[in-house]
Design an enzyme around this catalytic site. Structure first.
Site, PDB file in Angstrom:
ATOM      1  N   THR A  84     -38.104  30.463  14.620  1.00  0.00           N
ATOM      2  CA  THR A  84     -36.995  29.513  14.751  1.00  0.00           C
ATOM      3  C   THR A  84     -36.596  28.994  13.369  1.00  0.00           C
ATOM      4  OG1 THR A  84     -37.781  28.889  16.943  1.00  0.00           O
ATOM      5  CG2 THR A  84     -36.233  27.380  15.891  1.00  0.00           C
ATOM      6  N   ALA A 101     -45.706  35.176  14.005  1.00  0.00           N
ATOM      7  CA  ALA A 101     -47.057  35.719  14.198  1.00  0.00           C
ATOM      8  C   ALA A 101     -47.535  35.685  15.647  1.00  0.00           C
ATOM      9  CB  ALA A 101     -48.039  34.941  13.319  1.00  0.00           C
ATOM     10  N   HIS A 102     -47.095  34.666  16.417  1.00  0.00           N
ATOM     11  CA  HIS A 102     -47.702  34.534  17.758  1.00  0.00           C
ATOM     12  C   HIS A 102     -47.223  35.594  18.741  1.00  0.00           C
ATOM     13  CE1 HIS A 102     -44.565  32.393  20.266  1.00  0.00           C
ATOM     14  NE2 HIS A 102     -44.084  32.048  19.081  1.00  0.00           N
ATOM     15  N   CYS A 123     -35.271  27.387  31.914  1.00  0.00           N
ATOM     16  CA  CYS A 123     -35.509  26.257  32.807  1.00  0.00           C
ATOM     17  C   CYS A 123     -35.135  24.950  32.128  1.00  0.00           C
ATOM     18  CB  CYS A 123     -36.973  26.216  33.214  1.00  0.00           C
ATOM     19  SG  CYS A 123     -37.370  27.604  34.264  1.00  0.00           S
TER      20      CYS A 123
HETATM   21  N1  PMP Z   1     -36.344  34.750  18.496  1.00  0.00           N
HETATM   22  C1  PMP Z   1     -36.758  35.448  19.559  1.00  0.00           C
HETATM   23  C2  PMP Z   1     -36.059  36.719  19.930  1.00  0.00           C
HETATM   24  C3  PMP Z   1     -37.854  35.004  20.311  1.00  0.00           C
HETATM   25  O1  PMP Z   1     -38.247  35.697  21.377  1.00  0.00           O
HETATM   26  C4  PMP Z   1     -38.503  33.799  19.936  1.00  0.00           C
HETATM   27  C5  PMP Z   1     -39.688  33.249  20.707  1.00  0.00           C
HETATM   28  N2  PMP Z   1     -39.541  33.223  22.082  1.00  0.00           N
HETATM   29  C6  PMP Z   1     -38.021  33.094  18.820  1.00  0.00           C
HETATM   30  C7  PMP Z   1     -36.952  33.599  18.124  1.00  0.00           C
HETATM   31  C8  PMP Z   1     -38.661  31.810  18.363  1.00  0.00           C
HETATM   32  O2  PMP Z   1     -39.896  32.081  17.732  1.00  0.00           O
HETATM   33  P1  PMP Z   1     -40.904  30.932  17.300  1.00  0.00           P
HETATM   34  O3  PMP Z   1     -41.666  30.582  18.530  1.00  0.00           O
HETATM   35  O4  PMP Z   1     -41.792  31.551  16.256  1.00  0.00           O
HETATM   36  O5  PMP Z   1     -40.118  29.811  16.734  1.00  0.00           O
END
Ligand code: PMP
Length: 382
Positions: free
Chosen positions: A70, A198-199, A321
């Site tokens: 993000t 990373a997650h 949601c």
């Molecule tokens: N972009 C995409 C395509 C994602 O799937 C996600 C996480 N769901 C994010 C951005 C956001 O990632 P983060 O949790 O590292 O902020």
């Protein structure tokens, strides 16, 4: 528990925990400190940066560590836009970007910046004719995801990057769902900036990176001397070391992709055989190997998720949601899927820990719970 929600997040790999623990206990000094412990931490940061760069195919100076995708996405869009020469200010996104990214697009539009969206077709793929028409000489930046988090559909990153560069603009790619699931190389992908997190590949939460091609101008969005002045804030060293360890595990990502595609196909075929009302979206498009996005007739996703919960299976809805209710997925809406079908969307996303035994267990236990509901649905259909 059978965890089939790897696109939401992934469990930490044991080797990632092992790499992080000594950093948490021993290497806690500030990487900017001049004393010996600070210099030890700085060396560990440099080693992690070198590992990340080697695996994603960029130079160490091209890695800017962030708190996740993000932040990397915001840094790229706002930072690249602010660095653009005057005369260009239009920004192009796809209509199926991650919800957080679309919110950023809307906030740019509210601030008076012209924003346009490339539509997708009914199968979830990007409408390239529309992309060609939209990417013109007044565009400053194009921001496109490499793979969609809901459908798993892969986007034509290199083709759009070529169009973008031909128009004299810069290209950002949100590769959050792609990296870790399919082979990736920054140098050859064509983008100027790429976000990762990373997650999504067995690393820790709260850490990611923006890869920024050397020589591409970016206005920092937070001030501070870290990351060569491009991102202020004391580095999350344990997280960064964990991310490097997680990337190090991805050596044979191609083999893992084949394994996951086989498991996903077994799941989809089995569900369709047991329940012909199963409709799978984007099945003919090029997709992430472990993602399956489907509906069982028009059974509400809440009903399906309840049954899955009973079976100890963690999956997710395609809906964003909001408090007190759910809205149909913006991705399915962009594909032209009617709301009543979109509200039945279930996403299974397989990952490194998924096994054939888990898929078989789901295939044996879910249809007996859903078939009576589907019959009832058929009888009550208008
Ligand atoms: N972009 C995409 C395509 C994602 O799937 C996600 C996480 N769901 C994010 C951005 C956001 O990632 P983060 O949790 O590292 O902020």
């Amino acid at each position: 528990m059978i965890y089939l929600d790897h696109n939401a997040t992934t469990p930490l790999a044991p080797s990632v925990i092992a790499a992080m623990l000594p950093v948490l206990s021993d290497l806690w000094a500030n990487t900017s400190s001049q004393h010996a412990p600070g210099q030890d931490a700085k060396r560990a940061l440099g080693a992690a940066r070198a590992t990340v760069a080697r695996i994603v195919g960029c130079k160490p100076v091209e890695v800017i560590f962030t708190s996740g995708a993000t932040e990397a996405n915001h840094m790229a869009v706002r930072g690249l836009l602010a660095a653009t020469a005057s005369g260009r200010n239009r920004v192009i996104f796809s209509s199926v970007e991650h919800a957080g990214h679309l919110r950023l697009a809307r906030s740019l539009a509210q601030a008076g910046i012209p924003v346009d969206f490339i539509p997708v077709r009914g199968d979830g793929t990007l409408d390239m004719a529309a992309a060609k028409a939209l990417i013109t000489a007044d565009v400053a930046l194009v921001s496109l995801m490499a793979a969609n988090n809901e459908t798993g559909v892969l986007m034509p990153v290199s083709e759009v990057a070529a169009l973008t560069h031909a128009a004299g603009a810069v290209m950002h790619v949100d590769a959050t769902q792609f990296i870790g699931k399919l082979p990736f190389n920054f140098a050859s992908c064509g983008a100027d900036a790429v976000s990762l997190s990373a997650h999504k590949f067995q690393g820790p939460k709260g850490v990611g990176a923006l890869l920024l091609r050397q020589g591409v101008a970016l206005v920092p969005q937070t001030s501070g001397s870290q990351e060569r002045g491009r991102r202020g804030g004391t580095e999350n060293l344990a997280g960064i070391v964990g991310m490097a360890a997680a990337l190090d595990l991805l050596g044979d990502v191609g083999n893992q992709a084949d394994r996951l595609a086989t498991l996903r196909n077994t799941l989809e075929t089995g569900l369709q055989q047991a329940m012909p009302e199963t409709h799978i979206w984007c099945q003919t498009a090029r997709r992430l190997p472990g993602t399956s996005y489907l509906r069982f007739g028009q059974l509400s996703v809440d009903v399906v998720l309840q049954r899955l919960e009973r079976l100890g299976v963690a999956a997710s809805s395609g809906a964003a949601c909001s408090s007190g209710g759910s809205e149909p997925s913006h991705v399915l809406a962009a594909m032209g899927v009617p709301a009543e079908e979109a509200l039945a969307a279930v996403r299974f996303s397989l990952g490194a820990t998924s096994t054939l035994a888990e898929v078989n267990h789901l295939l044996q236990t879910l249809p007996p719970l859903l078939v009576p509901l589907l019959r009832e649905e058929m009888l009550t259909a208008p």
